[in-house]
Scaffold this motif. Sequence first.
Motif, PDB file in Angstrom:
ATOM      1  N   LYS A   1      11.304 -65.795 -32.039  1.00 14.18           N
ATOM      2  CA  LYS A   1      12.687 -66.106 -32.396  1.00 14.18           C
ATOM      3  C   LYS A   1      13.475 -64.832 -32.683  1.00 14.18           C
ATOM      4  CE  LYS A   1      13.906 -69.519 -34.850  1.00 14.18           C
ATOM      5  NZ  LYS A   1      14.113 -70.417 -35.991  1.00 14.18           N
TER       6      LYS A   1
ATOM      7  N   GLN B   1       9.955 -71.203 -25.153  1.00 14.82           N
ATOM      8  CA  GLN B   1      11.333 -71.011 -24.716  1.00 14.82           C
ATOM      9  C   GLN B   1      11.990 -72.351 -24.416  1.00 14.82           C
ATOM     10  OE1 GLN B   1      10.053 -67.706 -21.808  1.00 14.82           O
ATOM     11  NE2 GLN B   1      12.251 -67.377 -22.035  1.00 14.82           N
TER      12      GLN B   1
ATOM     13  N   LEU C   1      12.590 -74.246 -27.732  1.00 14.59           N
ATOM     14  CA  LEU C   1      13.698 -73.664 -28.486  1.00 14.59           C
ATOM     15  C   LEU C   1      15.045 -74.020 -27.848  1.00 14.59           C
ATOM     16  CD1 LEU C   1      12.242 -70.144 -29.373  1.00 14.59           C
ATOM     17  CD2 LEU C   1      12.578 -72.089 -30.908  1.00 14.59           C
TER      18      LEU C   1
ATOM     19  N   ASN D   1      15.830 -77.357 -29.002  1.00 17.75           N
ATOM     20  CA  ASN D   1      16.255 -77.308 -30.405  1.00 17.75           C
ATOM     21  C   ASN D   1      17.727 -76.906 -30.534  1.00 17.75           C
ATOM     22  OD1 ASN D   1      16.390 -74.997 -32.859  1.00 17.75           O
ATOM     23  ND2 ASN D   1      15.692 -77.031 -33.475  1.00 17.75           N
ATOM     24  N   GLN D   2      18.198 -76.073 -29.627  1.00 15.84           N
ATOM     25  CA  GLN D   2      19.556 -75.530 -29.724  1.00 15.84           C
ATOM     26  C   GLN D   2      20.608 -76.425 -29.062  1.00 15.84           C
ATOM     27  OE1 GLN D   2      19.031 -71.686 -27.942  1.00 15.84           O
ATOM     28  NE2 GLN D   2      17.761 -70.913 -29.622  1.00 15.84           N
TER      29      GLN D   2
ATOM     30  N   MET E   1      12.851 -78.108 -35.695  1.00 14.45           N
ATOM     31  CA  MET E   1      11.858 -77.041 -35.773  1.00 14.45           C
ATOM     32  C   MET E   1      10.508 -77.586 -36.220  1.00 14.45           C
ATOM     33  SD  MET E   1      12.856 -74.273 -34.552  1.00 14.45           S
ATOM     34  CE  MET E   1      11.351 -73.428 -35.022  1.00 14.45           C
TER      35      MET E   1
END
Length: 432
Positions: free
Chosen positions: A282, A298, A301, A304-305, A315
């Motif tokens: 991160k 990747q 994440l 997650n975004q 998370m």
Amino acid sequence: MSNFYHKVAVLAGDSWLHIHGGLAALTITEVAATLTVATLLIIYFSLLVKKHIIKTKLSPPGPVGLPILGHLLFIKPDFLQYVTKQSQIHGRIIKLQLGRKVYIIISSPSIAKQILKDQDAIYANRDIPVAAIKGTFGGLDILWRSNGPELQKLRKLVVREIMSNKGLDACYEFRRREIRQMVKNIRGKIGSPINLSEQIFLTTLSVTISMLWGGSLNGEEAKLGLEFKDRLEEFMKLMGEPNLSDIFPMLRPFNLQGIESKTKKHLSWFYGYFESVIKQRKKLGEGPKMADSKDFLQQLLELNQRGDAKTSVSMMEINLADKFDMVIGGTETTFATMEWAMTELLRHPNKLRKVIEELDAIIGDQNVVEESNLPRLLYLDAVVKETLRIHPPAPLLVPHMPIETTVIAGYTIPKNSSIFFNVWAIQRDVEF
């Protein structure tokens, strides 16, 4: 006078008729009441007897257990062998009582279909052992999470976004790199003893870590990989070990067998290792870069975004999906299958020779096997499938738990019982 006697006789007859009429009426009332009560009693006791008979008839068969403990003391030498033997004696669906827990073991593909397909919504929950609760924040990962919208969302995202052909293709170069490194290491040890078990595990772990985070196991990290192997084997043993805290929930605070504390110790080590990797990733934004390659972290994440509740993950879900379900699922089961495949080939030299002949014919002795070659390696594919048939990585699968009492194959399956599927026995059954 005669008229007088006639009147007396008439009165006497009327009185006699009146008295006997009353008695007749009274007798009919008593008889009716008696018959009514007797009928109700007969119906009541008939229902009791019928209920008892039906309950006894519909309850799955099984061995006789002890009071309170049930069959706990008879599970020797291990649970799989014990339930397989009992299924051979009592039938394809049996019932075991372990303390307050009811275990139902299925050894029939047709009965398994009724549960896993026909009544999947009822049986989709899990009976979570204490060891799993400790390791998954109360069963919030994909494997142990209760059935519901959140589980469906997480499954859909992982399968559609990460485990899809596009997602797997994105980390192809990571897999290719690790496999080539393994081949190079083995070639460098020609003429020397090779610990095949360690080599297979380190390669499997390295491939998994590479796909997850883009990292690799090199030099000193290989020693860490061997420690990972030891801890993982111990952790899996703890997960499958009969725990008194699961069988008698009232004993849970006492941790009599120490399973919870041992599990927590291993989890602390795992999480410490995983957390350091994720924090570093991160912080850097991305890991070791390869052209057209993207590791699973990747992809997670990015999910997650997104910020969309329907297509994003938290998370905590990343930690659980990435750390446990993918690492353990991708390492332990793959390693076990590969180890068994090599064991069976070494035990059957004629089969090993056929695999080599196919590789020579399709690949050639100077080339390295690529993933694109796999569809043409039909005999090798059959070897892997046969290995999975006779040595399934999870021989009893993960226990299911019905949310209501149901009837399966004519037997009553109690609510909240633990349902195990003996795929080890099913896949060895000559009738199927």
